[in-house]
Design an enzyme around this catalytic site. Sequence first.
Site, PDB file in Angstrom:
ATOM      1  N   ASP A   1      42.318  -5.531  92.746  1.00 34.75           N
ATOM      2  CA  ASP A   1      42.207  -5.311  91.300  1.00 34.75           C
ATOM      3  C   ASP A   1      43.623  -5.269  90.710  1.00 34.75           C
ATOM      4  O   ASP A   1      44.615  -5.557  91.399  1.00 34.75           O
ATOM      5  CB  ASP A   1      41.362  -4.071  90.998  1.00 34.75           C
ATOM      6  CG  ASP A   1      42.065  -2.767  91.346  1.00 34.75           C
ATOM      7  OD1 ASP A   1      43.189  -2.806  91.883  1.00 34.75           O
ATOM      8  OD2 ASP A   1      41.479  -1.694  91.082  1.00 34.75           O
TER       9      ASP A   1
ATOM     10  N   CYS B   1      43.179  -1.958  96.210  1.00 31.69           N
ATOM     11  CA  CYS B   1      43.028  -1.377  94.871  1.00 31.69           C
ATOM     12  C   CYS B   1      44.015  -0.222  94.794  1.00 31.69           C
ATOM     13  O   CYS B   1      44.923  -0.123  95.621  1.00 31.69           O
ATOM     14  CB  CYS B   1      41.582  -0.979  94.580  1.00 31.69           C
ATOM     15  SG  CYS B   1      40.922   0.399  95.536  1.00 31.69           S
TER      16      CYS B   1
ATOM     17  N   THR C   1      43.708   3.005  95.353  1.00 29.93           N
ATOM     18  CA  THR C   1      43.619   3.907  96.509  1.00 29.93           C
ATOM     19  C   THR C   1      43.098   3.237  97.773  1.00 29.93           C
ATOM     20  O   THR C   1      43.196   3.817  98.854  1.00 29.93           O
ATOM     21  CB  THR C   1      42.653   5.057  96.188  1.00 29.93           C
ATOM     22  OG1 THR C   1      41.375   4.462  95.880  1.00 29.93           O
ATOM     23  CG2 THR C   1      43.133   5.890  95.012  1.00 29.93           C
TER      24      THR C   1
ATOM     25  N   HIS D   1      37.802  -0.333 118.022  1.00 28.82           N
ATOM     26  CA  HIS D   1      36.503   0.351 118.110  1.00 28.82           C
ATOM     27  C   HIS D   1      35.457  -0.188 117.148  1.00 28.82           C
ATOM     28  O   HIS D   1      34.274  -0.159 117.447  1.00 28.82           O
ATOM     29  CB  HIS D   1      36.671   1.851 117.844  1.00 28.82           C
ATOM     30  CG  HIS D   1      37.407   2.569 118.920  1.00 28.82           C
ATOM     31  ND1 HIS D   1      37.411   3.943 119.036  1.00 28.82           N
ATOM     32  CD2 HIS D   1      38.170   2.112 119.949  1.00 28.82           C
ATOM     33  CE1 HIS D   1      38.139   4.305 120.074  1.00 28.82           C
ATOM     34  NE2 HIS D   1      38.626   3.206 120.650  1.00 28.82           N
TER      35      HIS D   1
ATOM     36  N   HIS E   1      31.094   0.202 122.126  1.00 33.03           N
ATOM     37  CA  HIS E   1      31.586  -0.216 120.809  1.00 33.03           C
ATOM     38  C   HIS E   1      30.750  -1.383 120.286  1.00 33.03           C
ATOM     39  O   HIS E   1      30.378  -1.418 119.108  1.00 33.03           O
ATOM     40  CB  HIS E   1      33.065  -0.622 120.887  1.00 33.03           C
ATOM     41  CG  HIS E   1      33.976   0.506 121.237  1.00 33.03           C
ATOM     42  ND1 HIS E   1      33.847   1.767 120.705  1.00 33.03           N
ATOM     43  CD2 HIS E   1      35.041   0.562 122.085  1.00 33.03           C
ATOM     44  CE1 HIS E   1      34.793   2.546 121.196  1.00 33.03           C
ATOM     45  NE2 HIS E   1      35.526   1.848 122.044  1.00 33.03           N
TER      46      HIS E   1
HETATM   47  C1  RB5 Z   1      42.005   1.584  88.946  1.00 29.54           C
HETATM   48  O1  RB5 Z   1      42.596   2.384  87.992  1.00 29.54           O
HETATM   49  C2  RB5 Z   1      41.595   2.409  90.171  1.00 29.54           C
HETATM   50  O2  RB5 Z   1      40.563   3.277  89.834  1.00 29.54           O
HETATM   51  C3  RB5 Z   1      41.206   1.499  91.302  1.00 29.54           C
HETATM   52  O3  RB5 Z   1      42.277   0.667  91.610  1.00 29.54           O
HETATM   53  C4  RB5 Z   1      40.864   2.195  92.619  1.00 29.54           C
HETATM   54  O4  RB5 Z   1      41.860   3.090  92.987  1.00 29.54           O
HETATM   55  C5  RB5 Z   1      39.508   2.760  92.721  1.00 29.54           C
HETATM   56  O5  RB5 Z   1      39.079   3.203  93.803  1.00 29.54           O
END
Ligand code: RB5
Length: 157
Positions: free
Chosen positions: A21, A78, A80, A111, A149
């Site tokens: 993203d 993304c 996180t 695994h 596994h």
């Molecule tokens: C975008 O602001 C953020 O929410 C997205 O990149 C991600 O971290 C969501 O899990």
Amino acid sequence: MGHWDVNSGTGTVKTIAIASDHAGYALKAEIAGFLEEGGFSVLDLGTDGPDSVDYPDFADALVQALADNRAGRGILICGTGIGISIAANRHRHIRAAHCHDTTDARLARQHNDANVIALGARTLGLEVARDCVAVFLETAFEGDSNPRHARRIARMS
Ligand code: RB5
């Protein structure tokens, strides 16, 4: 980084799909360059800039690329790594591992036979992210030597 000998469990992976993203697109560009330096073909499925987009759309594009055999493995980014890995793992053929370090990346392959690595651009530094990708691509699944596994993977498929 030289050319990597990548064992996917089903053959050598030459094309890696990558998608992110807006929060991940800068890291995506860095990782794509790293992959090309390593001798891979990169299937870049966007996004291509900082404008806000919805991460499930990019997870879905990558999931479809793996289903179509347009790539052997995938990298999702993304902010996180959480949202985009959740989105990818809604699909049965995807085993997306949200990794924070090389130990996660190694065990996800050994695994879990992870076919996708998910990274957080806002939580990982570039060097850690690159190291995670390298280990993810270099490490083989241990299903042959540890049938448990393979059995667990089969139950999810
Ligand atoms: C975008 O602001 C953020 O929410 C997205 O990149 C991600 O971290 C969501 O899990």
